[in-house]
Design a protein around this motif. Structure first.
Motif, PDB file in Angstrom:
ATOM      1  N   LYS A   1      -5.355  -0.136   3.863  1.00 56.24           N
ATOM      2  CA  LYS A   1      -4.304   0.578   3.159  1.00 56.24           C
ATOM      3  C   LYS A   1      -2.932   0.324   3.793  1.00 56.24           C
ATOM      4  O   LYS A   1      -1.927   0.254   3.102  1.00 56.24           O
TER       5      LYS A   1
ATOM      6  N   GLU B   1      -0.603  -3.200  -4.366  1.00 52.48           N
ATOM      7  CA  GLU B   1       0.008  -2.294  -3.387  1.00 52.48           C
ATOM      8  C   GLU B   1       0.161  -0.906  -3.971  1.00 52.48           C
ATOM      9  O   GLU B   1      -0.183   0.100  -3.350  1.00 52.48           O
ATOM     10  N   ALA B   2       0.664  -0.871  -5.204  1.00 54.16           N
ATOM     11  CA  ALA B   2       0.828   0.423  -5.868  1.00 54.16           C
ATOM     12  C   ALA B   2      -0.514   1.135  -5.986  1.00 54.16           C
ATOM     13  O   ALA B   2      -0.634   2.330  -5.725  1.00 54.16           O
ATOM     14  N   ALA B   3      -1.560   0.375  -6.372  1.00 53.37           N
ATOM     15  CA  ALA B   3      -2.878   0.976  -6.547  1.00 53.37           C
ATOM     16  C   ALA B   3      -3.402   1.507  -5.221  1.00 53.37           C
ATOM     17  O   ALA B   3      -4.004   2.577  -5.156  1.00 53.37           O
ATOM     18  N   GLU B   4      -3.154   0.754  -4.140  1.00 56.15           N
ATOM     19  CA  GLU B   4      -3.660   1.190  -2.841  1.00 56.15           C
ATOM     20  C   GLU B   4      -2.954   2.448  -2.369  1.00 56.15           C
ATOM     21  O   GLU B   4      -3.567   3.333  -1.766  1.00 56.15           O
ATOM     22  N   ILE B   5      -1.673   2.524  -2.660  1.00 57.07           N
ATOM     23  CA  ILE B   5      -0.944   3.743  -2.295  1.00 57.07           C
ATOM     24  C   ILE B   5      -1.514   4.941  -3.054  1.00 57.07           C
ATOM     25  O   ILE B   5      -1.651   6.028  -2.527  1.00 57.07           O
ATOM     26  N   ASP B   6      -1.929   4.680  -4.294  1.00 52.82           N
ATOM     27  CA  ASP B   6      -2.559   5.744  -5.076  1.00 52.82           C
ATOM     28  C   ASP B   6      -3.994   6.016  -4.654  1.00 52.82           C
ATOM     29  O   ASP B   6      -4.680   6.825  -5.269  1.00 52.82           O
ATOM     30  N   GLY B   7      -4.466   5.271  -3.642  1.00 59.15           N
ATOM     31  CA  GLY B   7      -5.794   5.544  -3.108  1.00 59.15           C
ATOM     32  C   GLY B   7      -6.919   4.780  -3.769  1.00 59.15           C
ATOM     33  O   GLY B   7      -8.088   5.120  -3.610  1.00 59.15           O
ATOM     34  N   ALA B   8      -6.595   3.722  -4.521  1.00 52.65           N
ATOM     35  CA  ALA B   8      -7.648   2.952  -5.168  1.00 52.65           C
ATOM     36  C   ALA B   8      -8.307   2.023  -4.163  1.00 52.65           C
ATOM     37  O   ALA B   8      -7.624   1.393  -3.356  1.00 52.65           O
TER      38      ALA B   8
ATOM     39  N   ARG C   1     -12.221  -0.499  -7.332  1.00 52.63           N
ATOM     40  CA  ARG C   1     -11.393   0.111  -8.357  1.00 52.63           C
ATOM     41  C   ARG C   1     -10.300  -0.866  -8.800  1.00 52.63           C
ATOM     42  O   ARG C   1     -10.001  -0.985  -9.985  1.00 52.63           O
TER      43      ARG C   1
ATOM     44  N   SER D   1     -10.038  -2.036 -12.515  1.00 55.79           N
ATOM     45  CA  SER D   1      -8.933  -1.513 -13.313  1.00 55.79           C
ATOM     46  C   SER D   1      -7.745  -2.460 -13.412  1.00 55.79           C
ATOM     47  O   SER D   1      -6.927  -2.318 -14.309  1.00 55.79           O
TER      48      SER D   1
END
Lengths: 309, 308
Positions: A25, B204-211, B215, B219
């Motif tokens: 992350k 990056e955006a998805a990872e920040i959202d916790g994906a 996922r 997605s």
């Protein structure tokens, strides 16, 4: 076969949660490398290369060595050079003739196909002309027509025109590559800024000059890519020459190899599996070399405008 | 599978908008004219000629006669033809999903950035594409054999008796393996090229959202390459229905298993070149062409609609 192959995807799935480390992350650009995933890919590579390794090893064996030894190890006799020499001298050197034929078909067929695709793709990407939509619809529609459905009527047509059993019967159909056209169209649309063309025209350059001096240099990676894929299609073509050619003097390598292989089945036919195998190796080496050496170019051509930020 | 088209760079894009302020002119024809001319000669003319041929029959008495749709009614009742169609349909249903599934997994693995030696894997797995079907089939044919092949070696080394891969019960699977070997890398490249187009900022955006990775694959990656998946599927369908090279080259090694009407294409070839039934052969080819187009079109509609 199917069970063993489907087993590996299942394994990949099970390992997935482990790959998802919380650390990823914070370093989104650099995911952690996975040994397990690499091992699974190595199995895939094994499947890919075992037949090729088999080919290399067995091209070193004599006809009797082939029958006596283990398929994945060398026989006592190392006959690679003899096999290569025999392949080129067997039947008055017909193999060399097939190689030259193949080169002829590739230079004229694949070269011509690439030229037509480059010109056509450039037109579709950068010009608005009457009938453009129709051209596009017909070409895309025709791609869905099974090529072999066309083979018999093409043969009959060419036969009436007196073209069968001549090199033209192989070269002319090779000149059209709908995929090449599509690829050049996509590539030209992205690689050539329209403003650049407008500037050239404003300066009074003719369309021909604009194409050669402005567009062509920008299209180079796309051209290499299309050339490589049309070369593979022509070099590896089997069905078209099979129906068009009767005279072995005009055979390409593919047709010649299958003729050598099947002559063992005919009564009194010479069994030359060692030459079939060595000939096969000689047939694939040039293309594999071309793909490896030109890797940088064709991969960038395929990935037109697709570099990740 | 000679006519299978090479990979497509990426998801098909909508037609680029016509160049701004560019007047409609005939200049473009100067560039596309040569392509269209040759295309008409080797694609359109044979299609037209083939339809013409299918309406005639060469009779012993009376020569070439117009018979209307008689050839078509004959083909629709032809058991040899339909069993060949059934065979390629089974082949399509089993081989294509396996091949495309493996190709997709390999492409995702390459794209994940989690591999050691990524470019080595990419180029090696692609290499069989450069091998002619003739050579691929000869290699595998030898390897399947008990005399010179690996099967014979395995049998004697382990004292087992593997099933004869060239027997009627196994030969279709054996052909499936050859085709899979030839085209996994090619399809992998289609998928991989499409995956490279996706901007990393999305991940990056998805990872920040916790994906998580799965996922993101489900997605973002898969929906983004849907076009490439559909195109690869369509090319594979066309390739399966056209199956000819592999069975015809394998036939000398497996005379009992592979008949001259083993696939629809093999059937049209035999009709035309061994039986001199050109008219009937053209009819069978047209019916097969229509079946192929219908199936390919249905897949395209379904593929484009799903999740859209």
């Amino acid at each position: 076969m199917s069970t063993s192959v489907t087993a590996s995807p299942a394994k990949t799935k099970n390992t997935a949660p482990k790959l998802r480390t919380p650390r990823a992350k914070h370093t989104p650009g650099k995911p952690k490398r996975s040994v397990l995933l690499t091992v699974l890919m190595a199995l895939m590579v094994l499947y890919t290369v075992v037949p090729l390794i088999w080919l290399v090893i067995n091209s070193t064996k004599t006809q009797s060595g082939l029958a006596e030894s283990n398929g994945l190890w060398f026989a006592h006799d190392f006959a690679l050079w003899d096999n290569i020499r025999d392949a080129f001298t067997y039947h008055d050197g017909i193999f060399g003739r097939w190689l030259l034929n193949t080169l002829l078909y590739v230079v004229l067929g694949a070269g011509g196909a690439t030229l037509l695709a480059v010109l056509g793709g450039y037109a579709l990407a950068k010009f608005d002309f009457p009938g453009k939509r129709a051209v596009f619809a017909v070409v895309i529609g025709a791609v869905a027509v099974p090529g072999t459905a066309l083979a018999v009527p093409t043969f009959l047509m060419f036969s009436k025109m007196g073209l069968t059993d001549t090199p033209w019967a192989v070269i002319i159909p090779s000149l059209v590559s709908p995929f090449g056209l599509y690829l050049m169209w996509v590539f030209a649309a992205e690689a050539i800024p329209t403003e650049l063309l407008e500037a050239a025209r404003m300066d009074g350059a003719s369309e021909v000059r604009t194409f050669f001096q402005v567009a062509l240099p920008l299209l180079a990676p796309g051209i290499v890519t299309v050339l490589l894929f049309t070369t593979v299609a022509t070099w590896n073509n089997y069905f078209l020459p099979l129906i068009m050619l009767k005279d072995p003097d005009w055979y390409p390598l593919t047709l010649g190899l299958s003729a050598w292989s099947s002559q063992a089945q005919t009564i009194g036919g010479d069994v030359i599996f060692n030459l079939v195998i060595t000939g096969s190796l000689l047939t694939i080496l040039p293309l594999i070399a071309a793909f490896l050496f030109l890797q940088k170019y064709w991969q960038s051509g395929l990935a037109a405008g697709s570099v990740k930020e | 599978m000679t006519t299978l088209q090479p990979p497509v760079a990426a998801e098909p894009r909508p037609a680029p908008p016509p160049a701004r302020r560019d007047r409609r002119s005939w200049a473009g024809w100067g560039f596309i004219g040569p392509f269209v001319a040759v295309f008409a000669l080797v694609f359109l003319a044979p299609i037209a000629y083939s339809i013409y041929l299918s309406l005639f029959r060469n009779q012993l008495i009376g020569g070439n006669q117009f018979v209307g749709l008689d050839n078509y009614t004959q083909a629709l009742k032809d058991d040899a033809f339909w069993s060949a169609v059934g065979r390629v349909a089974i082949f399509l249903a089993v081989q294509v999903p396996i091949m495309l599934g493996i190709a997709l997994l390999v492409a995702l693995a390459l794209d994940s950035g989690r591999l050691y030696g990524k470019s080595f894997f990419r180029i090696t797995i692609f290499l069989p594409y450069a091998v002619p079907a003739v050579v691929a089939t000869l290699m595998w044919g030898f390897m399947y054999g008990t005399k010179y092949g690996l099967v014979g070696d395995i049998n004697s080394a382990f004292g087992v008796t593997l099933p004869d891969l060239l027997s009627p019960g196994w030969v279709l699977a054996s052909i499936g393996n050859i085709v899979t070997w030839e085209f996994v890398g090619y399809n992998m490249l289609i998928f991989y090229s499409a995956l490279r187009v996706i901007p990393t900022s999305l991940y990056e955006a998805a990872e920040i959202d916790g994906a998580g990775q799965w996922r993101i694959i489900g997605s973002i990656k898969l929906p983004a390459i849907r076009g490439a998946l559909v195109i690869a599927t369509i090319f594979s369908i066309i390739g399966s229905f056209q199956l000819f090279n592999e069975p015809s080259i394998l036939r000398p090694l497996a005379l009992n298993s592979i008949t001259t009407d083993y696939t629809p294409n093999f059937y049209t070839y035999s009709l035309s070149f061994n039986g001199q039934q050109h008219n009937y052969s053209a009819t069978v080819a047209i019916i097969m062409g229509v079946i192929t187009m219908v199936v390919a079109y249905a897949v395209q509609l379904r593929g484009m609609r799903k999740g859209a």
